[in-house]
Design a protein around this motif. Structure first.
Motif, PDB file in Angstrom:
ATOM      1  N   MET A 259     -19.100  20.436 -35.372  1.00 31.82           N
ATOM      2  CA  MET A 259     -18.847  19.019 -35.617  1.00 31.82           C
ATOM      3  C   MET A 259     -17.605  18.545 -34.851  1.00 31.82           C
ATOM      4  SD  MET A 259     -19.847  19.056 -39.670  1.00 31.82           S
ATOM      5  CE  MET A 259     -19.129  17.484 -40.048  1.00 31.82           C
ATOM      6  N   ILE A 260     -16.570  19.362 -34.850  1.00 31.77           N
ATOM      7  CA  ILE A 260     -15.361  19.015 -34.081  1.00 31.77           C
ATOM      8  C   ILE A 260     -15.704  18.917 -32.597  1.00 31.77           C
ATOM      9  CG2 ILE A 260     -13.079  19.838 -33.342  1.00 31.77           C
ATOM     10  CD1 ILE A 260     -12.843  21.101 -36.196  1.00 31.77           C
ATOM     11  N   TYR A 261     -16.431  19.910 -32.104  1.00 31.51           N
ATOM     12  CA  TYR A 261     -16.802  19.903 -30.687  1.00 31.51           C
ATOM     13  C   TYR A 261     -17.678  18.699 -30.338  1.00 31.51           C
ATOM     14  CZ  TYR A 261     -15.025  24.456 -29.071  1.00 31.51           C
ATOM     15  OH  TYR A 261     -14.236  25.506 -28.674  1.00 31.51           O
ATOM     16  N   THR A 262     -18.625  18.332 -31.215  1.00 31.95           N
ATOM     17  CA  THR A 262     -19.491  17.186 -30.886  1.00 31.95           C
ATOM     18  C   THR A 262     -18.674  15.893 -30.843  1.00 31.95           C
ATOM     19  OG1 THR A 262     -20.194  16.950 -33.201  1.00 31.95           O
ATOM     20  CG2 THR A 262     -21.638  18.209 -31.741  1.00 31.95           C
ATOM     21  N   ILE A 263     -17.685  15.762 -31.711  1.00 35.59           N
ATOM     22  CA  ILE A 263     -16.814  14.576 -31.663  1.00 35.59           C
ATOM     23  C   ILE A 263     -16.029  14.560 -30.353  1.00 35.59           C
ATOM     24  CG2 ILE A 263     -14.766  13.501 -32.699  1.00 35.59           C
ATOM     25  CD1 ILE A 263     -15.917  14.502 -35.444  1.00 35.59           C
ATOM     26  N   LEU A 264     -15.505  15.722 -29.958  1.00 40.85           N
ATOM     27  CA  LEU A 264     -14.795  15.816 -28.678  1.00 40.85           C
ATOM     28  C   LEU A 264     -15.732  15.522 -27.508  1.00 40.85           C
ATOM     29  CD1 LEU A 264     -12.634  19.029 -29.328  1.00 40.85           C
ATOM     30  CD2 LEU A 264     -11.860  16.645 -29.333  1.00 40.85           C
ATOM     31  N   ASN A 265     -16.967  16.005 -27.606  1.00 43.14           N
ATOM     32  CA  ASN A 265     -17.955  15.753 -26.549  1.00 43.14           C
ATOM     33  C   ASN A 265     -18.285  14.268 -26.448  1.00 43.14           C
ATOM     34  OD1 ASN A 265     -18.020  18.488 -26.043  1.00 43.14           O
ATOM     35  ND2 ASN A 265     -19.940  18.843 -27.123  1.00 43.14           N
ATOM     36  N   ILE A 266     -18.447  13.599 -27.597  1.00 39.93           N
ATOM     37  CA  ILE A 266     -18.728  12.155 -27.582  1.00 39.93           C
ATOM     38  C   ILE A 266     -17.564  11.408 -26.944  1.00 39.93           C
ATOM     39  CG2 ILE A 266     -19.014  10.110 -29.050  1.00 39.93           C
ATOM     40  CD1 ILE A 266     -20.713  11.918 -30.935  1.00 39.93           C
ATOM     41  N   ALA A 267     -16.342  11.811 -27.269  1.00 38.08           N
ATOM     42  CA  ALA A 267     -15.167  11.174 -26.656  1.00 38.08           C
ATOM     43  C   ALA A 267     -15.188  11.380 -25.143  1.00 38.08           C
ATOM     44  CB  ALA A 267     -13.890  11.731 -27.269  1.00 38.08           C
ATOM     45  N   ASP A 268     -15.526  12.585 -24.700  1.00 36.15           N
ATOM     46  CA  ASP A 268     -15.612  12.856 -23.257  1.00 36.15           C
ATOM     47  C   ASP A 268     -16.687  11.994 -22.596  1.00 36.15           C
ATOM     48  OD1 ASP A 268     -13.568  14.694 -23.292  1.00 36.15           O
ATOM     49  OD2 ASP A 268     -14.866  16.459 -23.172  1.00 36.15           O
ATOM     50  N   ILE A 269     -17.844  11.904 -23.253  1.00 32.52           N
ATOM     51  CA  ILE A 269     -18.929  11.098 -22.686  1.00 32.52           C
ATOM     52  C   ILE A 269     -18.496   9.638 -22.581  1.00 32.52           C
ATOM     53  CG2 ILE A 269     -21.270  10.214 -23.115  1.00 32.52           C
ATOM     54  CD1 ILE A 269     -21.865  12.982 -24.454  1.00 32.52           C
ATOM     55  N   CYS A 270     -17.868   9.117 -23.624  1.00 32.52           N
ATOM     56  CA  CYS A 270     -17.404   7.724 -23.613  1.00 32.52           C
ATOM     57  C   CYS A 270     -16.340   7.487 -22.536  1.00 32.52           C
ATOM     58  CB  CYS A 270     -16.859   7.337 -24.982  1.00 32.52           C
ATOM     59  SG  CYS A 270     -18.135   7.192 -26.250  1.00 32.52           S
ATOM     60  N   ASN A 271     -15.533   8.506 -22.262  1.00 39.32           N
ATOM     61  CA  ASN A 271     -14.494   8.392 -21.231  1.00 39.32           C
ATOM     62  C   ASN A 271     -15.006   8.742 -19.834  1.00 39.32           C
ATOM     63  OD1 ASN A 271     -12.516   7.621 -23.075  1.00 39.32           O
ATOM     64  ND2 ASN A 271     -12.022   9.734 -23.570  1.00 39.32           N
ATOM     65  N   GLY A 272     -16.291   9.014 -19.716  1.00 37.19           N
ATOM     66  CA  GLY A 272     -16.891   9.293 -18.412  1.00 37.19           C
ATOM     67  C   GLY A 272     -16.672  10.697 -17.903  1.00 37.19           C
ATOM     68  N   VAL A 273     -16.277  11.615 -18.771  1.00 43.24           N
ATOM     69  CA  VAL A 273     -16.078  13.007 -18.360  1.00 43.24           C
ATOM     70  C   VAL A 273     -17.429  13.711 -18.417  1.00 43.24           C
ATOM     71  CG1 VAL A 273     -14.922  15.195 -18.854  1.00 43.24           C
ATOM     72  CG2 VAL A 273     -13.723  13.038 -19.231  1.00 43.24           C
ATOM     73  N   THR A 274     -17.940  14.093 -17.261  1.00 47.38           N
ATOM     74  CA  THR A 274     -19.216  14.793 -17.186  1.00 47.38           C
ATOM     75  C   THR A 274     -18.979  16.294 -17.137  1.00 47.38           C
ATOM     76  OG1 THR A 274     -19.235  14.738 -14.775  1.00 47.38           O
ATOM     77  CG2 THR A 274     -20.277  12.871 -15.917  1.00 47.38           C
ATOM     78  N   GLN A 275     -20.054  17.047 -17.235  1.00 46.13           N
ATOM     79  CA  GLN A 275     -19.938  18.503 -17.147  1.00 46.13           C
ATOM     80  C   GLN A 275     -19.330  18.914 -15.811  1.00 46.13           C
ATOM     81  OE1 GLN A 275     -20.039  19.587 -20.387  1.00 46.13           O
ATOM     82  NE2 GLN A 275     -20.497  21.428 -19.268  1.00 46.13           N
ATOM     83  N   GLU A 276     -19.725  18.246 -14.751  1.00 43.70           N
ATOM     84  CA  GLU A 276     -19.222  18.596 -13.425  1.00 43.70           C
ATOM     85  C   GLU A 276     -17.712  18.364 -13.359  1.00 43.70           C
ATOM     86  OE1 GLU A 276     -21.892  16.385 -13.804  1.00 43.70           O
ATOM     87  OE2 GLU A 276     -23.364  17.966 -13.486  1.00 43.70           O
ATOM     88  N   LYS A 277     -17.242  17.254 -13.934  1.00 41.94           N
ATOM     89  CA  LYS A 277     -15.805  16.960 -13.924  1.00 41.94           C
ATOM     90  C   LYS A 277     -15.047  17.933 -14.800  1.00 41.94           C
ATOM     91  CE  LYS A 277     -16.232  12.007 -12.988  1.00 41.94           C
ATOM     92  NZ  LYS A 277     -16.051  10.658 -13.548  1.00 41.94           N
ATOM     93  N   LYS A 278     -15.657  18.356 -15.930  1.00 44.75           N
ATOM     94  CA  LYS A 278     -14.987  19.329 -16.809  1.00 44.75           C
ATOM     95  C   LYS A 278     -14.839  20.665 -16.105  1.00 44.75           C
ATOM     96  CE  LYS A 278     -16.220  19.987 -21.087  1.00 44.75           C
ATOM     97  NZ  LYS A 278     -16.973  19.993 -22.351  1.00 44.75           N
ATOM     98  N   GLU A 279     -15.851  21.081 -15.365  1.00 49.76           N
ATOM     99  CA  GLU A 279     -15.810  22.378 -14.681  1.00 49.76           C
ATOM    100  C   GLU A 279     -14.789  22.386 -13.558  1.00 49.76           C
ATOM    101  OE1 GLU A 279     -19.885  23.069 -13.609  1.00 49.76           O
ATOM    102  OE2 GLU A 279     -20.487  23.400 -15.686  1.00 49.76           O
ATOM    103  N   GLU A 280     -14.580  21.211 -12.930  1.00 45.02           N
ATOM    104  CA  GLU A 280     -13.595  21.125 -11.854  1.00 45.02           C
ATOM    105  C   GLU A 280     -12.162  21.175 -12.384  1.00 45.02           C
ATOM    106  OE1 GLU A 280     -14.485  17.520  -9.801  1.00 45.02           O
ATOM    107  OE2 GLU A 280     -16.401  18.246  -9.064  1.00 45.02           O
ATOM    108  N   ALA A 281     -11.944  20.661 -13.601  1.00 40.28           N
ATOM    109  CA  ALA A 281     -10.590  20.579 -14.182  1.00 40.28           C
ATOM    110  C   ALA A 281     -10.054  21.921 -14.594  1.00 40.28           C
ATOM    111  CB  ALA A 281     -10.601  19.650 -15.386  1.00 40.28           C
TER     112      ALA A 281
END
Length: 163
Positions: free
Chosen positions: A141-163
């Motif tokens: 549940m914590i991770y899904t909330i963090l994931n929703i925040a990332d999606i809303c902020n435009g952070v994609t999987q590709e951008k996460k892997e680059e960071a």
């Protein structure tokens, strides 16, 4: 948010790793006890099966944190950016609901129910081993909330892997 994700991921990696190492050691002990000592170790076999369940659920939480759960990208990739974002959020909401209902609520119910039942070889309440279900549900549940925040902020999987 990123710091929380990093701490949770490091903790889960450590727990899953410790569980895996313990399983390997206990399985080696089982083989040694059975074939060299001619006295099978039943408690270690039982503990390995519970550790496997723990490692699996902890690993599932790690995958949730990486947004690596099952999906069908061929359909989503053909949609515009707004629809992709909406489907991504919808998927996380479904994962959140599953975690809340099945893992947390159901896990608490089964843990309480199994507290009166003892394991055959270890002599520990079975409910102790089921505690991982609500624990991983809360982590999911914590991770899904963090994931929703990332999606809303435009952070994609590709951008996460680059960071």
């Amino acid at each position: 948010m990123k710091a929380l994700r990093n701490v949770l991921t490091k903790l889960l990696n450590a727990l899953a790793g410790i569980s895996f190492i313990a399983m390997v050691i206990l399985t080696c002990w089982q083989v040694f006890a059975r074939y060299i000592l001619k006295s099978p170790s039943t408690w270690s076999e039982e503990l390995v099966s519970y550790l496997f369940a723990w490692a699996s659920l902890l690993g599932a939480s790690l995958i949730t944190g990486e947004r690596g759960h099952m999906n069908i990208p061929i359909i989503v990739e053909r949609l515009n950016a707004g629809a992709q974002k909406a489907l991504g959020i919808f998927g996380e909401i479904v994962a959140f609901a599953f975690s809340a209902i099945i893992l947390v609520y159901g896990g608490i119910q089964i843990s309480q129910l199994a507290m009166g039942q003892m394991t055959s070889s270890l002599g520990v309440a079975v409910g102790v081993f089921y505690v991982v279900m609500p624990l991983c549900g809360i982590l999911n549940m914590i991770y899904t909330i963090l994931n929703i925040a990332d999606i809303c902020n435009g952070v994609t999987q590709e951008k996460k892997e680059e960071a």
